[in-house]
Scaffold this motif. Structure first.
Motif: not given
Length: 363
Positions: A190-191, A170-182, A120-127
């Protein structure tokens, strides 16, 4: 006109990429546990394995936060740096552990996979992010984060549950879809969309990434997602997990947010003694709701008890720190002060290794 047409094509391509459907796999079945209520008002909602009133083996009752010469703070319990001399246990597991802050860890496995827990980089999702800034006046300091090279070479991103301090879209979007998410069961919805490869896993389910085995394990917690400050929805719609990495016969356990319960003994009985235990020690204190806070979070002494029951060869604590949320704690490092105090009081034999945000240890 040509420029306008090209712009439209680019915009359309971007929209198409953003709306790419996610691939969601559900891993459950024989020898796994799906802890759903079957009837009543909570039907279809998840529950803990060991609900009901808790008794705790040991509790600090007074003078729980004495100062410690190894913890240098700007003010008592705040903005601290641990600088005690430490010798990492010579476990030869091949794992390297870097603490990103709060619950976030970057793990390099013995055979070279790169796995991150609860980034988790940022504190909360917008808004909600702006709303909390205005409503609470508190905003956490950022912790350590992944380099561009690490982001590009992640094999897996593993989440324990949907609470904001463990999961941010927002962090998921910056990480991107290359890795596998568990994730735990129910969490994929929620994604954001974007072609993410998501595996939802029941308790005691397992999967592999090359020769790395990843086990989804029970935790004792809850789930909800806040809409606006202090108003929650979807209580316990999504499950909450701990996780175990296993490779070359070496194990690393990430407890996730959890209270103390019988599930720690269950895990040890099923998987044997654990090499590396990443254990939460914070967010248990609250002046009005202290019993409930402790019910779903381990105190430092609860974490030490759990580490003993898991027979951890080393315990690395988390949840405190300069980039913590400080939810339910006296200060950013009060939980660490209590841990150091209770470690001596309990005469714990579990090796303890303390990290500051951004630090790594090879075990």
């Amino acid at each position: 006109m040509k420029i306008h047409a090209v712009s439209l094509i680019i915009a359309s391509s971007l929209l198409a990429a953003c709306s790419t459907a996610n691939h969601v796999q559900r891993i459950a079945g024989a020898d796994t546990v799906v802890p759903l209520h079957q009837e009543g008002e909570q039907a279809g909602r998840y529950h803990n394995l060991y609900p009901g009133k808790k008794t705790y083996p040991i509790s600090c009752e007074s003078d729980c936060y004495p100062s410690n010469a190894n913890l240098i703070c700007e003010t008592p319990g705040e903005n601290c740096l641990y600088q005690g001399a430490q010798l990492a246990p010579q476990l030869n597991t091949g794992y390297t552990v870097r603490w990103l802050g709060h619950a976030g860890f970057m793990i390099n496995t013995p055979n070279g996979q790169q796995v991150v827990f609860d980034p988790v980089k940022e504190q909360f999702d917008s808004p909600v992010d702006l709303a909390f800034r205005l409503a609470s006046g508190f905003y956490r300091k950022p912790g350590d984060w992944l380099s561009e090279s690490e982001l590009n070479n992640l094999d897996a991103v593993i989440y324990s549950h949907i609470h904001y301090d463990h999961f941010n879209k927002a962090d998921i979007e910056s990480i991107g879809n290359k890795p596998r998410y568990l994730t735990p069961l129910g969490m994929a919805d929620n994604f954001p969309t974007g072609g993410f490869n998501i595996s939802e896993m029941a308790w005691y389910a397992k999967t592999k990434i090359d020769d790395l085995t990843i086990h989804a394990l029970p935790a004792h917690h809850f789930s909800s997602r806040v809409l606006v400050p202090f108003i929650y929805e979807d209580n316990d719609k999504d499950l909450w997990n701990g996780w175990l990495l296993e490779q070359n016969g070496s194990t690393l356990f990430f407890a996730g947010d959890t209270g103390y319960s019988q599930h720690f003994k269950d895990i040890q009985q099923k998987y044997g003694d654990i090499d590396i235990c990443l254990m939460p020690i914070a967010s248990y204190y609250h002046e009005e709701n202290g019993n409930w806070y402790r019910y779903v979070h381990t105190t430092p002494e609860d974490a030490l008890t759990a580490a003993q029951e898991l027979n951890c060869k080393v315990m690395i604590p988390w949840g405190y720190g300069n980039s913590s949320w400080k939810m339910g704690d006296h200060s950013s490092h009060s939980a660490l002060l209590r841990l150091l105090h209770m470690y001596d009081e309990m005469k714990s034999q579990i090796p303890l290794y303390i990290l500051n945000e951004g630090q790594s240890v090879a075990l």
